[in-house]
Design an enzyme around this catalytic site. Structure first.
Site, PDB file in Angstrom:
ATOM      1  N   TYR A 155       0.799  -1.219   0.000  1.00 47.82           N
ATOM      2  CA  TYR A 155       0.000   0.000   0.000  1.00 47.82           C
ATOM      3  C   TYR A 155       0.840   1.281   0.000  1.00 47.82           C
ATOM      4  CZ  TYR A 155      -3.598  -3.351   1.430  1.00 47.82           C
ATOM      5  OH  TYR A 155      -4.460  -4.418   1.494  1.00 47.82           O
ATOM      6  N   HIS A 201     -33.301  -5.350  13.115  1.00 42.63           N
ATOM      7  CA  HIS A 201     -33.035  -6.749  13.486  1.00 42.63           C
ATOM      8  C   HIS A 201     -33.033  -7.648  12.253  1.00 42.63           C
ATOM      9  CE1 HIS A 201     -33.828  -5.395  17.597  1.00 42.63           C
ATOM     10  NE2 HIS A 201     -34.911  -4.826  17.114  1.00 42.63           N
ATOM     11  N   SER A 237     -13.159 -13.339  -8.933  1.00 40.64           N
ATOM     12  CA  SER A 237     -12.911 -14.575  -8.200  1.00 40.64           C
ATOM     13  C   SER A 237     -12.019 -15.462  -9.049  1.00 40.64           C
ATOM     14  CB  SER A 237     -14.230 -15.291  -7.892  1.00 40.64           C
ATOM     15  OG  SER A 237     -13.998 -16.617  -7.472  1.00 40.64           O
TER      16      SER A 237
END
Length: 447
Positions: free
Chosen positions: A16, A169, A294
């Protein structure tokens, strides 16, 4: 081995590095050395301007050449000081010797014993480090944070009218607007910024145990406390801590780190919400040509930016937490644990900046999937039950909550028609029935 981004141990200096390189001007070893030179030079100039009797003849036109020692500071100068440190085994003393060498070169040898006069190393460290932190906050941290806040404001305004099913919730709840939900995070960050901006950047300056012992014994007629306060506040732009022990007590620095930690926590909350919205298909993400989502599943576009941000902000908070709890604690007049800990203050700044940049990148890739917003609202007509029972309360209708509870807490599908059929059974005026039928999940969004 020459240090490169591939063999660096810390990802801040490795993977980084390009995201946090501007922090090296504040938190690297070279930067710390430069700040020490700055404080030593400005202190000597302040003694000349006092003036101390032995410095009355100092040519003030030389101040420019002295200030050039830190203004034109180069990596070679830092290395020269590190070479001296190999002999002294003391980093601040090495700075003093380096400046004395420069005094010799400038023909100022007769004045060089007033370099570091009456000071302890912590008078230099506890001004240099707060100054570097203050300047890094204003030059690097705040601009990155404000850029994120501005992006959130743009999105909040852009999506202010987008009706959205809320979830409390994890369950469908009274609808809201997407812009308002983003505005919650904006307000939370801005409230913490108000706290952060009034925290002093404090510095200690008072000799070996904070009492100006050496100064006072050499020049008892000088008001050294006033001198120290003026030097720290007017010349360095910091807040003078007095009284202290040998070191700054770090309470204000701890407050700063706590404030930054709270802002990071708010951003982690934001990252997780947007990660969840993406998983719910509320947002698509802009696809960059050539990117792989992926290694195994070609269809995937993962919310990696929000994940990256969450991870880095979490690491930053862990270190901020240690700094804030450890630094204010020191045995008696001082132990040395603060010295090694302070060398790490740039680490949580680095992870925080990486996190901010990742959040900003993630926000910039969001594509609104309006069909999914509309579909979720349409599939959850039960959420208007709150509105209906509240209006029935207004009309003094008997047991409205219980009536709606009986309708909605079943396994049967609640839709616009079943709601309308229920309304038709109510013993209220036609005007109220029309009012109730006008409520939909898309327009029941409050203010």
């Amino acid at each position: 081995m020459q240090l490169t981004s591939l063999n660096a141990i810390s990802p801040i200096d490795g993977r980084y590095r390009n995201k946090v390189e501007n922090l090296s001007g504040y938190f690297s070893e070279e930067a710390l050395i430069r700040y020490r030179v700055l404080v030593e030079i400005e202190y000597f100039i302040a003694l000349c301007e006092l003036p101390l009797p032995q410095l009355e003849d100092f040519d003030h036109s030389k101040f420019e050449a002295l200030r050039a020692l830190y203004q034109d500071f180069k990596s070679e100068d830092a290395q020269a000081i590190k070479d001296i440190e190999k002999v002294t085994n003391h980093d601040v003393k090495a700075v003093e010797y380096f400046i004395k060498e420069r005094f010799d070169a400038l023909g100022l040898a007769q004045f060089k014993e007033f370099i570091h006069f009456g000071l302890t190393s912590q008078d230099i460290n506890n001004t240099s480090i707060p100054l570097s932190i203050k300047e890094a906050v204003h030059a690097v941290y705040l601009p990155n944070l404000i850029e994120v806040v501005q992006k959130l404001k743009d999105l909040s305004n852009q999506w202010k009218d987008v009706a959205m099913l809320a979830r409390t919730h994890g369950q469908p709840a009274s609808p809201t607007r997407l812009g308002k939900e983003i505005e919650v995070f904006i307000k939370r960050i801005e409230e913490q910024l108000k706290v952060l901006e009034v925290i002093p950047h404090a510095a200690k300056f008072g000799g070996a145990t904070g009492n100006y012992n050496a100064h006072q014994v050499a020049y008892p007629k000088v008001d050294w406390r006033t001198f120290g306060a003026d030097f720290v506040e007017d010349r360095l732009g910091l807040t003078h801590s007095f009284p202290t022990t040998q070191i700054e007590h770090y309470d204000h620095m701890a407050s700063l780190f706590d404030a930054m930690k709270r802002i990071n926590t708010i951003l982690i909350d934001l990252d997780r919400d947007f990660w969840t919205y993406i998983s719910m298909d509320y947002f698509k993400q802009k696809i960059k040509k050539g990117e792989v989502g992926s290694s195994a599943m070609p269809h995937k576009v993962n919310p990696i930016d929000f994940e990256n941000s969450e991870g880095n902000l979490g690491i930053a908070n862990a270190i901020f937490e240690h700094l804030a709890s450890k630094l204010p604690v020191s045995r008696m007049q001082r132990d040395l644990t603060d010295s090694t800990v302070l060398r790490n203050v740039g680490v949580p700044f680095g992870h925080t900046v990486i996190g901010l940049k990742a959040t900003l990148k993630g926000l910039g890739k969001l594509l609104l999937n309006t069909d999914k917003f509309d579909q979720d609202l349409e599939n959850n007509w039960a959420v208007v039950a709150e509105a209906i029972q509240t209006i029935l309360r207004r009309e003094a209708y008997p047991n409205p909550y219980e009536a709606l509870k009986g309708l909605t807490r079943t396994n049967e599908k609640i839709n616009q028609q079943s709601i309308a059929n229920f309304i038709d059974t109510l013993e209220v005026s036609d005007a109220v029935k029309e009012e109730l039928k006008g409520i939909t999940p898309s327009n029941y969004t409050g203010i």
